[in-house]
Scaffold this motif. Structure first.
Motif, PDB file in Angstrom:
ATOM      1  N   ILE A 387     105.385 114.970  25.769  1.00  0.00           N
ATOM      2  CA  ILE A 387     104.136 114.259  25.475  1.00  0.00           C
ATOM      3  C   ILE A 387     104.491 113.150  24.499  1.00  0.00           C
ATOM      4  O   ILE A 387     105.103 113.418  23.456  1.00  0.00           O
ATOM      5  N   GLU A 388     104.130 111.924  24.859  1.00  0.00           N
ATOM      6  CA  GLU A 388     104.409 110.807  23.963  1.00  0.00           C
ATOM      7  C   GLU A 388     103.092 110.243  23.444  1.00  0.00           C
ATOM      8  O   GLU A 388     102.168 109.989  24.223  1.00  0.00           O
ATOM      9  N   LEU A 389     103.054 110.058  22.139  1.00  0.00           N
ATOM     10  CA  LEU A 389     101.849 109.523  21.492  1.00  0.00           C
ATOM     11  C   LEU A 389     102.247 108.269  20.734  1.00  0.00           C
ATOM     12  O   LEU A 389     103.427 108.007  20.537  1.00  0.00           O
ATOM     13  N   PHE A 390     101.280 107.514  20.282  1.00  0.00           N
ATOM     14  CA  PHE A 390     101.557 106.288  19.511  1.00  0.00           C
ATOM     15  C   PHE A 390     102.581 105.429  20.278  1.00  0.00           C
ATOM     16  O   PHE A 390     103.532 104.919  19.704  1.00  0.00           O
ATOM     17  N   LYS A 391     102.385 105.339  21.570  1.00  0.00           N
ATOM     18  CA  LYS A 391     103.430 104.725  22.400  1.00  0.00           C
ATOM     19  C   LYS A 391     103.211 103.226  22.575  1.00  0.00           C
ATOM     20  O   LYS A 391     102.092 102.777  22.813  1.00  0.00           O
ATOM     21  N   SER A 392     104.293 102.488  22.415  1.00  0.00           N
ATOM     22  CA  SER A 392     104.331 101.067  22.760  1.00  0.00           C
ATOM     23  C   SER A 392     105.750 100.817  23.229  1.00  0.00           C
ATOM     24  O   SER A 392     106.532 101.772  23.362  1.00  0.00           O
ATOM     25  N   GLU A 394     108.261  99.719  21.674  1.00  0.00           N
ATOM     26  CA  GLU A 394     109.320 100.136  20.747  1.00  0.00           C
ATOM     27  C   GLU A 394     109.040 101.442  20.013  1.00  0.00           C
ATOM     28  O   GLU A 394     109.946 101.969  19.369  1.00  0.00           O
ATOM     29  N   GLU A 395     107.818 101.965  20.091  1.00  0.00           N
ATOM     30  CA  GLU A 395     107.521 103.157  19.282  1.00  0.00           C
ATOM     31  C   GLU A 395     106.963 104.302  20.124  1.00  0.00           C
ATOM     32  O   GLU A 395     106.351 104.098  21.158  1.00  0.00           O
ATOM     33  N   ARG A 396     107.117 105.497  19.601  1.00  0.00           N
ATOM     34  CA  ARG A 396     106.484 106.679  20.187  1.00  0.00           C
ATOM     35  C   ARG A 396     106.743 107.876  19.282  1.00  0.00           C
ATOM     36  O   ARG A 396     107.783 107.955  18.601  1.00  0.00           O
ATOM     37  N   LEU A 397     105.798 108.791  19.300  1.00  0.00           N
ATOM     38  CA  LEU A 397     106.035 110.104  18.700  1.00  0.00           C
ATOM     39  C   LEU A 397     106.263 111.033  19.878  1.00  0.00           C
ATOM     40  O   LEU A 397     105.390 111.154  20.746  1.00  0.00           O
ATOM     41  N   LEU A 398     107.415 111.679  19.907  1.00  0.00           N
ATOM     42  CA  LEU A 398     107.792 112.449  21.094  1.00  0.00           C
ATOM     43  C   LEU A 398     107.735 113.947  20.814  1.00  0.00           C
ATOM     44  O   LEU A 398     108.459 114.458  19.950  1.00  0.00           O
ATOM     45  N   LEU A 399     106.854 114.622  21.551  1.00  0.00           N
ATOM     46  CA  LEU A 399     106.779 116.085  21.495  1.00  0.00           C
ATOM     47  C   LEU A 399     107.423 116.598  22.772  1.00  0.00           C
ATOM     48  O   LEU A 399     106.999 116.235  23.868  1.00  0.00           O
ATOM     49  N   ARG A 400     108.449 117.419  22.609  1.00  0.00           N
ATOM     50  CA  ARG A 400     109.229 117.799  23.787  1.00  0.00           C
ATOM     51  C   ARG A 400     109.410 119.312  23.850  1.00  0.00           C
ATOM     52  O   ARG A 400     109.854 119.939  22.884  1.00  0.00           O
ATOM     53  N   PHE A 401     109.063 119.873  24.990  1.00  0.00           N
ATOM     54  CA  PHE A 401     109.228 121.310  25.209  1.00  0.00           C
ATOM     55  C   PHE A 401     110.438 121.538  26.090  1.00  0.00           C
ATOM     56  O   PHE A 401     110.438 121.138  27.255  1.00  0.00           O
ATOM     57  N   ASP A 402     111.437 122.163  25.536  1.00  0.00           N
ATOM     58  CA  ASP A 402     112.629 122.533  26.297  1.00  0.00           C
ATOM     59  C   ASP A 402     112.389 123.965  26.780  1.00  0.00           C
ATOM     60  O   ASP A 402     112.581 124.926  26.028  1.00  0.00           O
ATOM     61  N   GLN A 403     111.941 124.056  28.029  1.00  0.00           N
ATOM     62  CA  GLN A 403     111.524 125.358  28.577  1.00  0.00           C
ATOM     63  C   GLN A 403     112.727 126.290  28.792  1.00  0.00           C
ATOM     64  O   GLN A 403     112.557 127.493  28.888  1.00  0.00           O
ATOM     65  N   PHE A 464     103.420 105.993  10.782  1.00  0.00           N
ATOM     66  CA  PHE A 464     102.796 104.736  10.384  1.00  0.00           C
ATOM     67  C   PHE A 464     103.089 103.695  11.466  1.00  0.00           C
ATOM     68  O   PHE A 464     103.988 102.866  11.335  1.00  0.00           O
ATOM     69  N   PRO A 465     102.306 103.790  12.551  1.00  0.00           N
ATOM     70  CA  PRO A 465     102.609 102.997  13.745  1.00  0.00           C
ATOM     71  C   PRO A 465     102.180 101.536  13.593  1.00  0.00           C
ATOM     72  O   PRO A 465     101.362 101.202  12.735  1.00  0.00           O
ATOM     73  N   GLN A 466     102.717 100.694  14.465  1.00  0.00           N
ATOM     74  CA  GLN A 466     102.195  99.340  14.624  1.00  0.00           C
ATOM     75  C   GLN A 466     100.816  99.464  15.280  1.00  0.00           C
ATOM     76  O   GLN A 466     100.542 100.428  15.990  1.00  0.00           O
ATOM     77  N   VAL A 467      99.971  98.463  15.071  1.00  0.00           N
ATOM     78  CA  VAL A 467      98.607  98.521  15.611  1.00  0.00           C
ATOM     79  C   VAL A 467      98.632  98.684  17.143  1.00  0.00           C
ATOM     80  O   VAL A 467      97.791  99.383  17.713  1.00  0.00           O
ATOM     81  N   ARG A 468      99.628  98.080  17.793  1.00  0.00           N
ATOM     82  CA  ARG A 468      99.663  98.141  19.263  1.00  0.00           C
ATOM     83  C   ARG A 468     100.168  99.483  19.800  1.00  0.00           C
ATOM     84  O   ARG A 468     100.074  99.741  21.000  1.00  0.00           O
ATOM     85  N   SER A 469     100.667 100.343  18.956  1.00  0.00           N
ATOM     86  CA  SER A 469     101.250 101.603  19.439  1.00  0.00           C
ATOM     87  C   SER A 469     100.173 102.679  19.576  1.00  0.00           C
ATOM     88  O   SER A 469      99.958 103.490  18.674  1.00  0.00           O
ATOM     89  N   THR A 470      99.491 102.656  20.716  1.00  0.00           N
ATOM     90  CA  THR A 470      98.393 103.617  20.928  1.00  0.00           C
ATOM     91  C   THR A 470      98.532 104.395  22.237  1.00  0.00           C
ATOM     92  O   THR A 470      97.646 105.170  22.584  1.00  0.00           O
TER      93      THR A 470
END
Ligand code: FRU
Length: 493
Positions: A387-392, A394-403, A464-470
């Protein structure tokens, strides 16, 4: 001994005309300011203090230095709420004006007695030669929110023999037979952490019983912010041991929070410990405190921040926020944390989507970083779910499940504001891979709280994302079914 003199030890009473207004104006313009998480108007917030349901309302106090983003003279700021989600700012509750609190009103907790809310806190004392001391203090809040410091302050003066000046953060509660108890975080002279137990019949005169004996002998150099409560038939001891070395998926932060499940025996001063676990696996979580509401729920708020770390919002004259109020449950020896159900009141504009992934990804329409995202994955035949959040670009917060390995990770390395380099940009935790996975994420401008499988694993993270990273995107390397709901959120504070 001569006391330390430093300009950061001044109270709000010395504010120059327009000084705070100027700080607040700058802070208010910051797009990273949370909308529903309790945060300071300006200056630095740290620990939640004195949590209570009193006089028909929820009360939250917090450590606050008004004049900048440093750990200066700490006050107790105060907010209250009728519904646990809409918070009203109240006048500052405790201003450290007295000799016995000359370097700040440090952390503590609350207890209702005879129609008043008693606020127990730490009078912090610093000396010129780096030495310090601490006094146990109390203030009373009446039903009109009038606050008066106890005439008998300090209730306990100084620290007992055998301990350094690091003795603080009273957690008060009333025992079944009516007597009052306090746990205090402490550091022994040999530089190991422990808890001290005090008892009282009237909550004014306190007697030291001794140290609480636990199996955690050489467990950090100082224990801060203890909490103790009974939940689902067990006793829980919660505290913040400083100085633990990272160990596998645990203790990856500079300072960490643990809980022990077991049985408290006050007569013998023992805590028979069944297991010890870390409470939150995120980057920014410390000094949580709990309280019980009239419905018997155990609710927790934590400081979504970390000491000795510069945050990107510092330049805008404010720092840190609290987590959402979380309800705790204990199941199979694991504390589960989920946002209190009242948080749903903040929801608006639901977007829902159900579909399949077959080794591909899907982007979810989103135009701001203020939402709750609930995703249920079923029929999982994927090794990797992301799951990627705050994505643009150049940026993202990456939540990753290694099953395959049962490891979930949260990765914030791509942010241009990469502010916590010394302790690394990834946090990991073990989870139980299954055919089903439930994820709830609350995003509020510069904070993300991630709750996995009914709160068995939780990550608190500031970004602390850039404004465009949504952007929001979900991805899997195999097949699965997802059922997703996203709500925008309304203002809570
Ligand atoms: C934890 C802490 C407490 C202390 C307070 C001071 O973050 O260091 O031990 O009372 O913060 O603000």
């Amino acid at each position: 001994m001569e006391k330390l003199r430093d300009s950061k030890f001044r109270t709000i009473l010395t504010a120059r005309a327009g000084e705070l207004e100027a700080l607040k104006e700058l802070a208010q313009k910051d797009p990273w300011k949370p909308v529903c998480h309790i945060h300071p108007e300006c200056g630095l917030l740290n620990d939640p203090n004195g949590l209570a349901y009193f006089n028909g309302e929820y009360h939250v106090f917090y450590q606050w230095y008004p004049f900048g983003v440093i750990h200066g003279m700490k006050h107790w700021a105060h907010v209250k709420s009728g519904d646990l989600v809409h918070w009203k700012r109240m006048p500052v509750a405790i201003i450290p004006t007295e000799d016995y609190e000359s370097h700040g009103a440090y952390s503590g907790s609350a207890l209702e007695k005879d129609g008043e809310l008693l606020l127990f806190y730490t009078g912090n004392i610093r000396y010129a030669d780096e030495a310090r001391s601490a006094n146990l203090c109390m203030a009373r809040m009446d039903k009109n929110y009038g606050i008066t410091k106890a005439v008998a302050n300090p209730l306990i003066e100084g620290v007992p023999a055998g301990y350094t000046g690091h003795v603080r953060d009273p957690k008060i509660w009333q025992d079944e037979d009516g007597k009052y108890c306090i746990f205090l975080g402490a550091q022994r002279k040999n530089r190991t952490g422990t808890l001290l137990v005090y008892e009282s019949q009237d909550a004014l005169q306190w007697k030291l019983r001794g140290e609480l004996k636990t199996p955690m002998i050489n467990f950090g150099y100082m224990w801060e912010c203890p909490d103790y409560f009974r939940l689902d038939g067990r006793d829980i001891l919660l505290f913040c041991p400083q100085g633990l070395a990272p160990a596998g998926h645990d203790y990856q932060n500079l300072y960490n929070v643990i809980y022990a499940v077991g049985k408290l025996d006050l007569a013998n001063l023992t805590f028979e410990t069944e297991c010890v676990r870390e409470l939150d696996k995120g980057f920014d979580f410390y000094a949580p405190q709990t309280f019980q509401d009239p419905a018997g729920r155990r609710l927790l708020l934590g400081w979504a921040g970390m000491s000795e770390t510069e945050y990107p919002s510092d330049k805008n004259q404010w720092a840190h926020c609290l987590t959402l109020p979380r309800q705790l449950r204990l199941q199979d020896g694991v504390l589960r944390q989920m946002p209190a159900r009242e948080c749903q009141v903040l929801r608006t504009d639901c977007f829902s989507l159900r579909g399949c992934l077959t080794g591909n990804s899907v982007s979810i329409a989103n135009d701001g970083n203020l939402y709750e995202l609930d995703i249920d994955f079923t029929d999982i035949q994927s090794r990797d779910i992301m799951i990627e959040l705050f994505k643009s670009e150049e940026e993202r917060l990456l939540l990753r499940f290694d099953q395959v390995n049962g490891v979930v990770s949260l990765d914030r390395r791509s942010f241009l504001n990469n502010f916590t380099a010394p302790v690394g940009p990834v946090r990991t935790a073990l989870f139980m891979p299954a055919e089903r996975l439930a994820v709830k994420i609350v995003v509020d401008q510069s904070i993300a709280e991630v709750f996995i499988n009914d709160g068995t694993v939780v990550f608190t993270a500031r970004v602390f994302p850039q404004v465009r990273s949504t952007g929001i995107e979900i991805r899997a390397d195999g097949n699965l079914v997802f059922d997703l709901a996203k709500y925008k959120l309304k203002r809570g504070i």
